[in-house]
Design a protein around this motif. Structure first.
Motif, PDB file in Angstrom:
ATOM      1  N   ILE A  58      11.787 -11.008 -48.247  1.00 13.85           N
ATOM      2  CA  ILE A  58      11.067 -10.148 -47.309  1.00 13.85           C
ATOM      3  C   ILE A  58      11.947  -8.994 -46.825  1.00 13.85           C
ATOM      4  CG2 ILE A  58      10.056 -10.035 -44.987  1.00 13.85           C
ATOM      5  CD1 ILE A  58       8.219 -11.256 -47.047  1.00 13.85           C
ATOM      6  N   LYS A  59      11.405  -7.780 -46.935  1.00 13.94           N
ATOM      7  CA  LYS A  59      11.960  -6.574 -46.310  1.00 13.94           C
ATOM      8  C   LYS A  59      10.786  -5.904 -45.608  1.00 13.94           C
ATOM      9  CE  LYS A  59      15.623  -5.671 -49.704  1.00 13.94           C
ATOM     10  NZ  LYS A  59      16.200  -4.653 -50.629  1.00 13.94           N
ATOM     11  N   GLY A  60      10.665  -6.167 -44.323  1.00 16.40           N
ATOM     12  CA  GLY A  60       9.439  -5.788 -43.643  1.00 16.40           C
ATOM     13  C   GLY A  60       9.573  -4.695 -42.612  1.00 16.40           C
ATOM     14  N   VAL A  61       8.409  -4.215 -42.175  1.00 17.66           N
ATOM     15  CA  VAL A  61       8.329  -3.206 -41.125  1.00 17.66           C
ATOM     16  C   VAL A  61       7.189  -3.558 -40.182  1.00 17.66           C
ATOM     17  CG1 VAL A  61       9.299  -1.248 -42.389  1.00 17.66           C
ATOM     18  CG2 VAL A  61       6.860  -1.767 -42.605  1.00 17.66           C
ATOM     19  N   ASN A  62       7.322  -3.167 -38.938  1.00 18.34           N
ATOM     20  CA  ASN A  62       6.220  -3.256 -37.987  1.00 18.34           C
ATOM     21  C   ASN A  62       5.382  -1.988 -38.133  1.00 18.34           C
ATOM     22  OD1 ASN A  62       6.702  -5.681 -35.868  1.00 18.34           O
ATOM     23  ND2 ASN A  62       8.641  -4.935 -36.660  1.00 18.34           N
ATOM     24  N   TYR A  63       4.076  -2.155 -38.144  1.00 15.60           N
ATOM     25  CA  TYR A  63       3.175  -1.041 -38.430  1.00 15.60           C
ATOM     26  C   TYR A  63       1.823  -1.402 -37.828  1.00 15.60           C
ATOM     27  CZ  TYR A  63       0.913   2.578 -41.371  1.00 15.60           C
ATOM     28  OH  TYR A  63       0.227   3.683 -41.827  1.00 15.60           O
ATOM     29  N   GLY A  64       0.907  -0.450 -37.771  1.00 17.70           N
ATOM     30  CA  GLY A  64      -0.419  -0.681 -37.209  1.00 17.70           C
ATOM     31  C   GLY A  64      -1.515  -0.292 -38.175  1.00 17.70           C
ATOM     32  N   ILE A  65      -2.704  -0.752 -37.915  1.00 16.79           N
ATOM     33  CA  ILE A  65      -3.839  -0.413 -38.771  1.00 16.79           C
ATOM     34  C   ILE A  65      -4.140   1.074 -38.646  1.00 16.79           C
ATOM     35  CG2 ILE A  65      -6.295  -0.766 -39.169  1.00 16.79           C
ATOM     36  CD1 ILE A  65      -5.976  -3.634 -38.260  1.00 16.79           C
ATOM     37  N   LYS A  66      -4.214   1.744 -39.776  1.00  6.84           N
ATOM     38  CA  LYS A  66      -4.522   3.180 -39.830  1.00  6.84           C
ATOM     39  C   LYS A  66      -5.695   3.399 -40.779  1.00  6.84           C
ATOM     40  CE  LYS A  66      -0.745   4.100 -37.426  1.00  6.84           C
ATOM     41  NZ  LYS A  66       0.446   4.738 -37.998  1.00  6.84           N
ATOM     42  N   ASP A  67      -6.203   4.625 -40.815  1.00  4.82           N
ATOM     43  CA  ASP A  67      -7.225   4.950 -41.802  1.00  4.82           C
ATOM     44  C   ASP A  67      -6.607   4.865 -43.197  1.00  4.82           C
ATOM     45  OD1 ASP A  67      -6.571   7.896 -42.842  1.00  4.82           O
ATOM     46  OD2 ASP A  67      -6.098   7.791 -40.701  1.00  4.82           O
ATOM     47  N   ASP A  68      -7.448   4.726 -44.205  1.00  2.89           N
ATOM     48  CA  ASP A  68      -6.963   4.472 -45.558  1.00  2.89           C
ATOM     49  C   ASP A  68      -6.008   5.556 -46.055  1.00  2.89           C
ATOM     50  OD1 ASP A  68      -8.568   2.291 -45.450  1.00  2.89           O
ATOM     51  OD2 ASP A  68      -9.802   2.799 -47.196  1.00  2.89           O
ATOM     52  N   GLU A  69      -6.352   6.805 -45.828  1.00  2.00           N
ATOM     53  CA  GLU A  69      -5.523   7.892 -46.337  1.00  2.00           C
ATOM     54  C   GLU A  69      -4.123   7.835 -45.722  1.00  2.00           C
ATOM     55  OE1 GLU A  69      -5.469  12.814 -46.640  1.00  2.00           O
ATOM     56  OE2 GLU A  69      -7.168  11.762 -45.703  1.00  2.00           O
ATOM     57  N   THR A  70      -4.072   7.647 -44.418  1.00  2.00           N
ATOM     58  CA  THR A  70      -2.777   7.589 -43.731  1.00  2.00           C
ATOM     59  C   THR A  70      -1.999   6.348 -44.147  1.00  2.00           C
ATOM     60  OG1 THR A  70      -3.686   8.771 -41.825  1.00  2.00           O
ATOM     61  CG2 THR A  70      -1.641   7.555 -41.484  1.00  2.00           C
ATOM     62  N   ALA A  71      -2.686   5.211 -44.217  1.00  2.00           N
ATOM     63  CA  ALA A  71      -2.017   3.964 -44.578  1.00  2.00           C
ATOM     64  C   ALA A  71      -1.446   4.027 -45.993  1.00  2.00           C
ATOM     65  CB  ALA A  71      -2.982   2.790 -44.448  1.00  2.00           C
ATOM     66  N   LEU A  72      -2.207   4.555 -46.926  1.00  2.00           N
ATOM     67  CA  LEU A  72      -1.719   4.661 -48.296  1.00  2.00           C
ATOM     68  C   LEU A  72      -0.516   5.599 -48.386  1.00  2.00           C
ATOM     69  CD1 LEU A  72      -5.098   4.772 -50.240  1.00  2.00           C
ATOM     70  CD2 LEU A  72      -3.364   2.963 -50.347  1.00  2.00           C
ATOM     71  N   ARG A  73      -0.553   6.668 -47.623  1.00  2.00           N
ATOM     72  CA  ARG A  73       0.593   7.580 -47.583  1.00  2.00           C
ATOM     73  C   ARG A  73       1.822   6.868 -47.034  1.00  2.00           C
ATOM     74  NH1 ARG A  73       0.553  11.640 -42.768  1.00  2.00           N
ATOM     75  NH2 ARG A  73       1.237   9.678 -41.819  1.00  2.00           N
ATOM     76  N   ASP A  74       1.664   6.232 -45.885  1.00  2.00           N
ATOM     77  CA  ASP A  74       2.804   5.592 -45.225  1.00  2.00           C
ATOM     78  C   ASP A  74       3.350   4.423 -46.029  1.00  2.00           C
ATOM     79  OD1 ASP A  74       2.256   7.431 -43.260  1.00  2.00           O
ATOM     80  OD2 ASP A  74       1.446   5.982 -41.827  1.00  2.00           O
ATOM     81  N   LEU A  75       2.453   3.597 -46.545  1.00  2.00           N
ATOM     82  CA  LEU A  75       2.894   2.467 -47.356  1.00  2.00           C
ATOM     83  C   LEU A  75       3.539   2.938 -48.651  1.00  2.00           C
ATOM     84  CD1 LEU A  75      -0.094  -0.007 -46.848  1.00  2.00           C
ATOM     85  CD2 LEU A  75       2.168  -0.119 -45.794  1.00  2.00           C
ATOM     86  N   GLY A  76       3.114   4.098 -49.122  1.00  2.00           N
ATOM     87  CA  GLY A  76       3.763   4.685 -50.299  1.00  2.00           C
ATOM     88  C   GLY A  76       5.224   4.999 -50.027  1.00  2.00           C
ATOM     89  N   TYR A  77       5.495   5.540 -48.845  1.00  2.00           N
ATOM     90  CA  TYR A  77       6.888   5.799 -48.464  1.00  2.00           C
ATOM     91  C   TYR A  77       7.662   4.481 -48.409  1.00  2.00           C
ATOM     92  CZ  TYR A  77       4.934  10.243 -46.651  1.00  2.00           C
ATOM     93  OH  TYR A  77       4.301  11.449 -46.506  1.00  2.00           O
ATOM     94  N   ALA A  78       7.050   3.480 -47.781  1.00  2.00           N
ATOM     95  CA  ALA A  78       7.713   2.186 -47.618  1.00  2.00           C
ATOM     96  C   ALA A  78       7.984   1.526 -48.971  1.00  2.00           C
ATOM     97  CB  ALA A  78       6.851   1.273 -46.748  1.00  2.00           C
ATOM     98  N   LYS A  79       7.011   1.589 -49.846  1.00  2.00           N
ATOM     99  CA  LYS A  79       7.156   0.973 -51.166  1.00  2.00           C
ATOM    100  C   LYS A  79       8.260   1.658 -51.961  1.00  2.00           C
ATOM    101  CE  LYS A  79       4.290  -0.403 -55.118  1.00  2.00           C
ATOM    102  NZ  LYS A  79       2.901  -0.371 -55.662  1.00  2.00           N
TER     103      LYS A  79
END
Length: 384
Positions: free
Chosen positions: A10-31
């Motif tokens: 596990i390499k995790g982050v704290n995050y919140g529910i966002k709209d799909d476009e924002t979440a995919l962008r942010d998770l893309g950075y994280a990934k």
């Protein structure tokens, strides 16, 4: 997910529910940097107000995360800002209804890693501002009774998936260690000694109960708890972690976060640590940079001197070559930045890039800036 013996992946982050476009962008950075799990807060009040649409968003977000390679840890209750009323027996039906709704919609989701029953139960003003030790002790008893009740209740609803409690400190671990599948603690210690002490305490509890341990909230600039140092230390102990938090946005944007919304980062050392590359802090092996080894500091200073001497007798800046001055500034700034010789909160190059975008850049301000860089370069390279 059923309890595992080892969560070291596990390499995790704290995050919140966002709209799909924002979440995919942010998770893309994280990934991109190897992060793979998300911990997020739920709200019984929001569920009571919204009903099924609230749960639908949670399930949708869980599936979106899973599709991008991220597991999910939903937090059901929160100690921060705790309403004392939830500790009374008449709240239990409401709390159980919420827990049942969350479990029913999440228990079969492949993206679920574990339930976090409560975030930081003992980190509450109810405790911090208690008027007496007797009242504080009574509150502690009520809080842990609440936590233990919901550990057992959630496990009764879903005996398969793992549960944990996001404890405020490692010293709180044993309050629910017999009931959880995974031990979790938070640590914002301001020195390496403190980070190590909390890690060692957590590992001792882990050994005592035969259960894995994670740190599911850590890293804060304002608490002298630097991302790179904490990540390196936890990795050295084999303790998986969740950084607080993924994005530089919202209320905590000036003390937390890895990525800006455009994908740039605040601190490259934090990103490097996530990827397993750490800053050298060993005085015996550090090799200081020498930006002037190939005389480039001299070259930059000579260019600046020539440029400024060309207008030494001028009383106006009308014919002054601002573009060339910015080039020389960048020459000096790049030497200083790559040699780690200037503060990087606002990198000198950031100012230069901003001035280049202006139709009428402030010449006198840039000239003064050039002098400052020259002085820094001379001092850093020991040029008389």
């Amino acid at each position: 997910m059923k309890p595992l013996a080892d969560y070291s992946f596990i390499k995790g982050v704290n995050y919140g529910i966002k709209d799909d476009e924002t979440a995919l962008r942010d998770l893309g950075y994280a990934k991109r940097v190897g992060l793979n799990s998300v911990r997020l807060w739920l709200s019984y009040k929001a569920w009571e107000n919204e009903g099924q649409p609230y749960l639908d968003r949670l399930v949708h977000f869980t599936r979106l995360c899973h599709s991008q390679g991220f597991s999910l840890v939903p937090i059901l209750f929160n100690g921060n800002g705790m309403d004392a009323a939830i500790l009374e027996s008449d709240f239990l039906p409401r709390g159980e209804a919420f827990a049942r709704a969350v479990v029913d919609c999440m228990k079969d989701e492949p993206g679920l890693l574990m339930y976090d029953v409560m975030n930081e139960p003992s980190c509450t003003d109810l405790i911090f501002k208690a008027p007496s030790e007797e009242i504080k002790a009574a509150l502690y008893e009520k809080i842990w009774r609440f936590v233990r009740h919901f550990c057992q209740y959630i496990k009764s609803l879903d005996p398969i998936n793992a549960i944990t409690v996001g404890n405020f400190l490692a010293t709180d671990l044993e309050t629910s260690a017999d009931l959880v599948d995974v031990l979790s603690y938070h640590d914002y210690s301001p020195t390496l000694k403190g980070v190590r002490a909390m890690a060692e305490l957590a590992l001792s509890v882990s050994k005592k109960y035969g259960k894995p341990v994670i740190n599911n909230e850590t890293c804060c600039i304002a608490r002298a708890n630097p991302y790179d140092l904490v990540i390196e230390t936890l990795n050295s102990y084999g303790i998986p972690w969740y950084i607080f938090n993924l994005m530089i946005d919202g209320y905590w944007n000036d003390v937390h976060g890895l990525f800006y919304p455009d994908g740039t980062v605040r601190d490259t050392a934090a990103i490097a640590a996530i990827m397993g590359c750490y800053r050298n802090r060993n005085l015996d092996t550090i090799i200081p940079e020498k930006p002037n080894r190939e005389r480039h500091a001299f070259m930059a200073l000579e260019r600046l001197q020539k440029l400024l001497s060309d207008c030494a007798d001028a009383f106006e800046y009308g014919g002054f070559d601002v573009i060339e001055l910015l080039e020389v500034c960048e020459f000096m700034a790049n030497l200083l930045e790559s040699g780690q010789m200037v503060p990087m909160q606002v990198p000198p190059t950031a100012r230069i890039y901003a001035w280049r975008k202006m139709e009428h850049p402030p010449v006198l301000e840039i000239k003064n800036f050039a002098y400052q860089l020259a002085r820094q370069l001379k001092e850093s390279c020991h040029i008389l």
